[in-house]
Design a protein around this motif. Structure first.
Motif, PDB file in Angstrom:
ATOM      1  N   VAL A   1      -3.464   0.764  -2.561  1.00  0.00           N
ATOM      2  CA  VAL A   1      -3.199   1.263  -3.909  1.00  0.00           C
ATOM      3  C   VAL A   1      -2.190   0.319  -4.558  1.00  0.00           C
ATOM      4  O   VAL A   1      -1.159  -0.008  -3.962  1.00  0.00           O
ATOM      5  N   ILE A   2      -2.490  -0.122  -5.771  1.00  0.00           N
ATOM      6  CA  ILE A   2      -1.592  -1.001  -6.506  1.00  0.00           C
ATOM      7  C   ILE A   2      -1.199  -0.363  -7.833  1.00  0.00           C
ATOM      8  O   ILE A   2      -1.911   0.489  -8.360  1.00  0.00           O
ATOM      9  N   ALA A   3      -0.044  -0.790  -8.332  1.00  0.00           N
ATOM     10  CA  ALA A   3       0.391  -0.414  -9.678  1.00  0.00           C
ATOM     11  C   ALA A   3       1.066  -1.637 -10.277  1.00  0.00           C
ATOM     12  O   ALA A   3       1.806  -2.338  -9.591  1.00  0.00           O
ATOM     13  N   THR A   4       0.808  -1.897 -11.550  1.00  0.00           N
ATOM     14  CA  THR A   4       1.276  -3.122 -12.184  1.00  0.00           C
ATOM     15  C   THR A   4       2.170  -2.817 -13.370  1.00  0.00           C
ATOM     16  O   THR A   4       1.924  -1.871 -14.127  1.00  0.00           O
ATOM     17  N   SER A   5       3.217  -3.629 -13.504  1.00  0.00           N
ATOM     18  CA  SER A   5       4.151  -3.525 -14.620  1.00  0.00           C
ATOM     19  C   SER A   5       4.148  -4.839 -15.395  1.00  0.00           C
ATOM     20  O   SER A   5       4.070  -5.919 -14.803  1.00  0.00           O
TER      21      SER A   5
ATOM     22  N   PRO B   1      -0.049 -10.245 -11.601  1.00  0.00           N
ATOM     23  CA  PRO B   1      -0.533 -11.512 -12.154  1.00  0.00           C
ATOM     24  C   PRO B   1       0.497 -12.157 -13.077  1.00  0.00           C
ATOM     25  O   PRO B   1       1.580 -11.598 -13.276  1.00  0.00           O
ATOM     26  N   GLU B   2       0.159 -13.312 -13.641  1.00  0.00           N
ATOM     27  CA  GLU B   2       1.097 -14.021 -14.499  1.00  0.00           C
ATOM     28  C   GLU B   2       1.564 -13.094 -15.623  1.00  0.00           C
ATOM     29  O   GLU B   2       0.769 -12.449 -16.303  1.00  0.00           O
ATOM     30  N   GLY B   3       2.884 -13.037 -15.786  1.00  0.00           N
ATOM     31  CA  GLY B   3       3.453 -12.166 -16.801  1.00  0.00           C
ATOM     32  C   GLY B   3       3.655 -10.740 -16.354  1.00  0.00           C
ATOM     33  O   GLY B   3       4.180  -9.917 -17.120  1.00  0.00           O
ATOM     34  N   GLY B   4       3.257 -10.422 -15.138  1.00  0.00           N
ATOM     35  CA  GLY B   4       3.383  -9.056 -14.648  1.00  0.00           C
ATOM     36  C   GLY B   4       4.014  -9.003 -13.267  1.00  0.00           C
ATOM     37  O   GLY B   4       4.421 -10.007 -12.692  1.00  0.00           O
ATOM     38  N   MET B   5       4.085  -7.811 -12.729  1.00  0.00           N
ATOM     39  CA  MET B   5       4.591  -7.562 -11.385  1.00  0.00           C
ATOM     40  C   MET B   5       3.795  -6.399 -10.800  1.00  0.00           C
ATOM     41  O   MET B   5       3.604  -5.374 -11.467  1.00  0.00           O
ATOM     42  N   THR B   6       3.334  -6.569  -9.582  1.00  0.00           N
ATOM     43  CA  THR B   6       2.492  -5.561  -8.942  1.00  0.00           C
ATOM     44  C   THR B   6       3.142  -5.086  -7.654  1.00  0.00           C
ATOM     45  O   THR B   6       3.731  -5.884  -6.903  1.00  0.00           O
ATOM     46  N   VAL B   7       3.035  -3.790  -7.388  1.00  0.00           N
ATOM     47  CA  VAL B   7       3.477  -3.220  -6.131  1.00  0.00           C
ATOM     48  C   VAL B   7       2.240  -2.841  -5.318  1.00  0.00           C
ATOM     49  O   VAL B   7       1.305  -2.217  -5.839  1.00  0.00           O
ATOM     50  N   PHE B   8       2.218  -3.275  -4.065  1.00  0.00           N
ATOM     51  CA  PHE B   8       1.091  -3.085  -3.150  1.00  0.00           C
ATOM     52  C   PHE B   8       1.492  -2.055  -2.098  1.00  0.00           C
ATOM     53  O   PHE B   8       2.479  -2.238  -1.378  1.00  0.00           O
TER      54      PHE B   8
ATOM     55  N   VAL C   1      -3.926   2.406  -9.057  1.00  0.00           N
ATOM     56  CA  VAL C   1      -5.371   2.383  -8.848  1.00  0.00           C
ATOM     57  C   VAL C   1      -5.671   2.026  -7.401  1.00  0.00           C
ATOM     58  O   VAL C   1      -4.907   1.326  -6.734  1.00  0.00           O
ATOM     59  N   THR C   2      -6.793   2.491  -6.917  1.00  0.00           N
ATOM     60  CA  THR C   2      -7.243   2.210  -5.563  1.00  0.00           C
ATOM     61  C   THR C   2      -8.046   0.920  -5.531  1.00  0.00           C
ATOM     62  O   THR C   2      -8.914   0.700  -6.377  1.00  0.00           O
ATOM     63  N   VAL C   3      -7.747   0.070  -4.545  1.00  0.00           N
ATOM     64  CA  VAL C   3      -8.519  -1.144  -4.299  1.00  0.00           C
ATOM     65  C   VAL C   3      -9.262  -0.945  -2.977  1.00  0.00           C
ATOM     66  O   VAL C   3      -8.646  -0.596  -1.970  1.00  0.00           O
ATOM     67  N   PRO C   4     -10.581  -1.145  -2.943  1.00  0.00           N
ATOM     68  CA  PRO C   4     -11.364  -0.815  -1.743  1.00  0.00           C
ATOM     69  C   PRO C   4     -11.229  -1.846  -0.620  1.00  0.00           C
ATOM     70  O   PRO C   4     -12.202  -2.450  -0.190  1.00  0.00           O
TER      71      PRO C   4
ATOM     72  N   VAL D   1      -1.979  11.538  -2.402  1.00  0.00           N
ATOM     73  CA  VAL D   1      -1.909  10.321  -1.578  1.00  0.00           C
ATOM     74  C   VAL D   1      -0.450   9.984  -1.318  1.00  0.00           C
ATOM     75  O   VAL D   1       0.369   9.974  -2.245  1.00  0.00           O
ATOM     76  N   ASP D   2      -0.119   9.701  -0.061  1.00  0.00           N
ATOM     77  CA  ASP D   2       1.207   9.200   0.281  1.00  0.00           C
ATOM     78  C   ASP D   2       1.224   7.687   0.076  1.00  0.00           C
ATOM     79  O   ASP D   2       0.449   6.955   0.705  1.00  0.00           O
ATOM     80  N   LEU D   3       2.108   7.213  -0.797  1.00  0.00           N
ATOM     81  CA  LEU D   3       2.302   5.787  -1.015  1.00  0.00           C
ATOM     82  C   LEU D   3       3.404   5.316  -0.082  1.00  0.00           C
ATOM     83  O   LEU D   3       4.521   5.851  -0.112  1.00  0.00           O
ATOM     84  N   GLN D   4       3.102   4.324   0.742  1.00  0.00           N
ATOM     85  CA  GLN D   4       4.025   3.915   1.795  1.00  0.00           C
ATOM     86  C   GLN D   4       4.169   2.395   1.847  1.00  0.00           C
ATOM     87  O   GLN D   4       3.307   1.653   1.394  1.00  0.00           O
ATOM     88  N   GLU D   5       5.299   1.964   2.407  1.00  0.00           N
ATOM     89  CA  GLU D   5       5.571   0.556   2.731  1.00  0.00           C
ATOM     90  C   GLU D   5       5.178  -0.384   1.589  1.00  0.00           C
ATOM     91  O   GLU D   5       4.378  -1.300   1.751  1.00  0.00           O
ATOM     92  N   PRO D   6       5.758  -0.171   0.406  1.00  0.00           N
ATOM     93  CA  PRO D   6       5.389  -0.977  -0.756  1.00  0.00           C
ATOM     94  C   PRO D   6       5.973  -2.376  -0.698  1.00  0.00           C
ATOM     95  O   PRO D   6       7.072  -2.597  -0.195  1.00  0.00           O
TER      96      PRO D   6
END
Length: 376
Positions: free
Chosen positions: A265-269, A247-254, A280-283, A236-241
């Motif tokens: 596709v999101i990933a959380t730190s 969520p609270e206490g975290g940071m997510t890239v969309f 992970v994929t979000v439908p 999968v090509d991840l683009q334009e993040p």
């Protein structure tokens, strides 16, 4: 969930320009700043847009630049659009605005360098973007990413300041400073003032698809350095993040994606970007996504929608709720072309939320329009 959505307001449109990729910023003064990519639209020379020419506009052009237009709190224009200083070698692509807690305004984007087809074949080791408007004779190659800084709400700006090359980029014929990776989407500021910006790129050792990598600034955007791990999803090509402290206490890239049926596709730190959970994929489908975190902790995720009926959609996600379980809100579904989207959202002083997007009118002239949301 009760809300009111206003009728769209034209924030900028001119038959002489292809205007797209907007970004909004709420300034400390209470004004609203709109930035967008603007380039000549040659169809006005035809004295009318024929059906065959409705979509004959390009996302690359040697004269593309960033334009700014200022609005008052009630969306009244405070003057016409003005052109930011243009790069002497290359063309700007996306507006992208961010206001730090100190009030500093940051504009960031990436550049396209125009070359002939013959030259492109000799100097690049990757496909060059082909333009349609000139019959395909010109090619455009990625020419680096940058930030510009303003401490007077956009009246004056610093020069272009390039983002650094990624340390894991593989060998290339291009000079290293032009291998930083394109940027598109919201950056974040941490509690200690660190700025984080996500970029996407190919050519990373050990990865066949485009991946995401962060850069950080410890001095208010003056200088930048690579940060964090590589975020990748095989096949999968991840683009334009775009980043959000959510969520609270975290940071997510969309991520907008390619080769993944347009799905998010999101990933959380949970350690300020030092590590990320596996993506992970979000439908849901979007083109691309802008995550706005509201003061009460909810996330307003807005995204362009390029499937019939085309336009802009959003989801208001409660703390702890899965994104796909939030109700999908149709902000508008009246785009006559799939060349639309790239929404940007900002909350105004009175609590209303302004969402800007680019969209064609009935003649096919792309412009920037805004819709206001009132949440109850």
């Amino acid at each position: 969930m009760a809300m009111r959505i206003s009728d769209p307001v034209v924030m900028y449109r001119s038959e002489r320009y292809f205007s797209a990729f907007p970004a909004l910023a709420a300034l400390p003064s209470g004004d609203i700043l709109l930035a967008f990519r603007r380039a000549p639209d040659h169809r006005w020379l035809l004295k009318g847009t024929a059906d065959a020419d409705f979509n004959s506009v390009d996302h690359v052009h040697p004269k593309s630049h960033i334009a700014l237009r200022r609005f008052g709190p009630d969306l009244q224009p405070l003057g016409d659009a003005v052109t930011m200083p243009m790069h002497p070698e290359a063309a700007d692509q996306d507006g992208n605005l961010f206001v730090t807690r100190s009030g500093r305004l940051i504009q960031y984007s990436f550049l396209w360098y125009p070359v002939t087809g013959a030259v492109a074949g000799k100097v690049t080791d990757r496909p060059a973007f082909v333009s349609r408007w000139d019959g395909g004779e010109a090619r455009y190659v990625y020419w680096g990413s940058y930030v510009r800084l303003s401490d007077d709400e956009g009246k004056t700006w610093s020069d272009y300041r390039r983002l650094p090359v990624d340390p894991d980029h593989g060998p290339s014929k291009w000079p290293a400073e032009h291998l930083a990776g394109p940027v598109r989407g919201r950056m974040v500021e941490l509690d200690d003032g660190t700025l984080l910006l996500s970029r996407y790129m190919g050519g990373i050792e050990g990865h066949e698809n485009q991946v995401t990598r962060l850069v950080k600034s410890l001095d208010g955007g003056e200088s930048w350095q690579p940060a964090g791990p590589i975020v990748a999803m095989p096949g999968v090509d991840l683009q334009e993040p775009a980043l959000a402290r959510w969520p609270e206490g975290g940071m997510t890239v969309f991520h907008r994606t390619h080769g993944h049926d347009d799905r998010l596709v999101i990933a959380t730190s949970y350690d300020a970007g030092a590590c990320f959970d596996p993506p992970v994929t979000v439908p849901i489908k979007g083109h691309p996504y802008d995550p706005l975190v509201l003061p009460d902790g909810r996330l307003l995720l807005v995204y362009g929608y390029r499937h019939a009926p085309m336009g802009v959609r959003a989801r208001l996600v409660e703390p702890g709720q899965a994104i796909e379980n939030a109700e999908e809100i149709v902000i508008r579904s009246d785009s006559p072309s799939r060349d639309t989207g790239y929404p940007s959202a900002v909350q105004l002083e009175d609590g209303r939320i302004l969402i800007a997007t680019y969209i064609a009118d009935k003649r096919g002239i792309r412009g920037i329009e805004g819709s206001l949301l009132e949440l109850e």
